[in-house]
Enzyme design. Structure first.
Site, PDB file in Angstrom:
ATOM      1  N   MET A  29       1.032  -1.078  -0.120  1.00 40.86           N
ATOM      2  CA  MET A  29      -0.304  -0.337   0.143  1.00 40.86           C
ATOM      3  C   MET A  29       0.790   1.126  -0.143  1.00 40.86           C
ATOM      4  O   MET A  29       2.235   1.731   0.220  1.00 40.86           O
ATOM      5  CB  MET A  29      -1.062  -0.059   1.393  1.00 40.86           C
ATOM      6  N   SER A 104       3.232  -6.605   2.129  1.00 39.37           N
ATOM      7  CA  SER A 104       2.274  -5.706   2.631  1.00 39.37           C
ATOM      8  C   SER A 104       1.429  -6.914   1.835  1.00 39.37           C
ATOM      9  O   SER A 104       1.112  -8.015   1.701  1.00 39.37           O
ATOM     10  CB  SER A 104       3.130  -4.530   3.274  1.00 39.37           C
ATOM     11  N   GLN A 105       0.624  -5.582   1.735  1.00 39.14           N
ATOM     12  CA  GLN A 105      -0.694  -6.588   1.592  1.00 39.14           C
ATOM     13  C   GLN A 105      -0.479  -7.644  -0.305  1.00 39.14           C
ATOM     14  O   GLN A 105      -1.525  -7.874  -0.853  1.00 39.14           O
ATOM     15  CB  GLN A 105      -2.013  -5.749   0.547  1.00 39.14           C
ATOM     16  N   ASP A 222       5.865  -4.752  14.410  1.00 34.09           N
ATOM     17  CA  ASP A 222       4.629  -3.745  13.534  1.00 34.09           C
ATOM     18  C   ASP A 222       3.883  -3.336  14.104  1.00 34.09           C
ATOM     19  O   ASP A 222       3.018  -3.525  15.180  1.00 34.09           O
ATOM     20  CB  ASP A 222       3.999  -5.268  12.737  1.00 34.09           C
ATOM     21  N   HIS A 278       7.148  -2.824  11.047  1.00 32.69           N
ATOM     22  CA  HIS A 278       6.659  -3.052   9.588  1.00 32.69           C
ATOM     23  C   HIS A 278       7.761  -2.975   8.292  1.00 32.69           C
ATOM     24  O   HIS A 278       8.019  -1.946   7.954  1.00 32.69           O
ATOM     25  CB  HIS A 278       5.188  -2.763   8.760  1.00 32.69           C
TER      26      HIS A 278
END
Length: 296
Positions: A29, A104-105, A222, A278
């Site tokens: 993202m 991530s996503q 995170d 993260h």
């Protein structure tokens, strides 16, 4: 001239299949396919560590970097998966298979590719901080996207499970509210589908079982993903955000809806951790933990 062109094509093809397998990347993202400070640096790192350097395809959703970044917030994830599948099918360098790394996503998006788009074949799937059981809480905003993130927060407050939000807001499509599980399973247009929580699609399990290894990286400090255990298929217990249900205690695993139990019993799920925030890792950590899965 035609003979020369044919020889070049053949040599390129031979290099692709005789060297290390190609690598496909999908960003997270607020990022893009080609940011020199993020995926650009990962590409250079892979190229330095593997000889000869593999072919690398960094997925771009849209015609330019700006569209790619915006689509990470506002393009229906199912449409993104379809778009990416067409890109991968059209890339002749990937015909014989590729390793996939999602950040991530991008991690759960590439898992959806493995489940829905098995051609060309995915070899290893490496999810670096992917939210495989979704999120319950919107994170701080990465990079220069504060204005967009504030807008997204307002939309989520408006109604994460409203149809218009589900169809147009990416982060809503992997939002799982442990206090509204029945509603989530009914209306979630993406996560509930790929996690087989609404209807069972046999191909999702069959296709995921085709990959060699599923590498799941969890960031223990995170501050972007809530809960961070989602990065290894853990999530909050129903109606209780003080308790985490780990993968092996989840219905997804117990009922083996995706083949994860089979893969785990065959030691094909690799659980990696980084005691950092993260996507915060050093080049050496990546070399030690990720590069080995890209060489064969």
């Amino acid at each position: 001239m035609l003979l020369v062109v044919a020889i070049v094509i053949c040599l390129t093809h031979a290099f692709t299949i005789s060297g290390s397998p190609p690598v496909v990347l999908w960003h997270g993202m607020g990022d893009s396919c080609c940011n020199p400070l993020s995926l650009g640096s990962i590409i250079k790192l892979i190229e330095r560590q593997i000889t000869p350097s593999p072919y690398i395809h960094s997925i771009r959703i849209g015609s330019n970097i700006e569209e790619d970044t915006a689509n990470g917030f506002f393009m229906n994830v199912n449409h993104q998966i379809d778009y990416a599948c067409k890109l991968l099918k059209a890339d002749k360098n990937l015909t014989h298979g590729y390793h996939a790394i999602g950040f991530s996503q991008g991690g759960q998006f590439l898992r959806a590719i493995a489940q829905r788009c098995p051609d060309p074949p995915m070899l290893n799937l490496i999810s670096v901080g992917g939210q495989h059981q979704g999120v319950f809480g919107f994170p701080r905003c990465p990079g220069d996207n504060v204005t967009i993130c504030n807008y997204v927060r307002e939309l989520l407050r408006f109604g994460v499970y409203e149809t218009v939000i589900q169809n147009h807001l990416v982060q809503a499509e992997y939002w799982q509210d442990p206090h509204q599980l029945a509603l989530y399973r009914k209306v979630s247009v993406f996560l509930a589908d790929i996690n087989q929580e609404r209807t069972f699609t046999a191909d999702y399990k069959t296709n995921l079982l085709k990959i060699r290894n599923l590498v799941l990286v969890e960031f223990l400090r995170d501050t972007m993903v809530y809960p961070h255990e989602s990065e290894q298929f853990g999530f909050y217990a129903a109606n209780d955000t003080s308790k985490i249900v780990p993968l092996r205690e989840s219905s997804l695993y117990i009922n083996d809806l995706l083949g994860l139990k089979i893969m785990d019993q065959q030691s094909r799920i690799k659980f990696l951790q980084s005691d950092t925030d993260h996507l915060r890792f050093t080049d050496q950590w990546f070399i030690d933990n990720i590069i080995p899965y890209l060489k064969d």
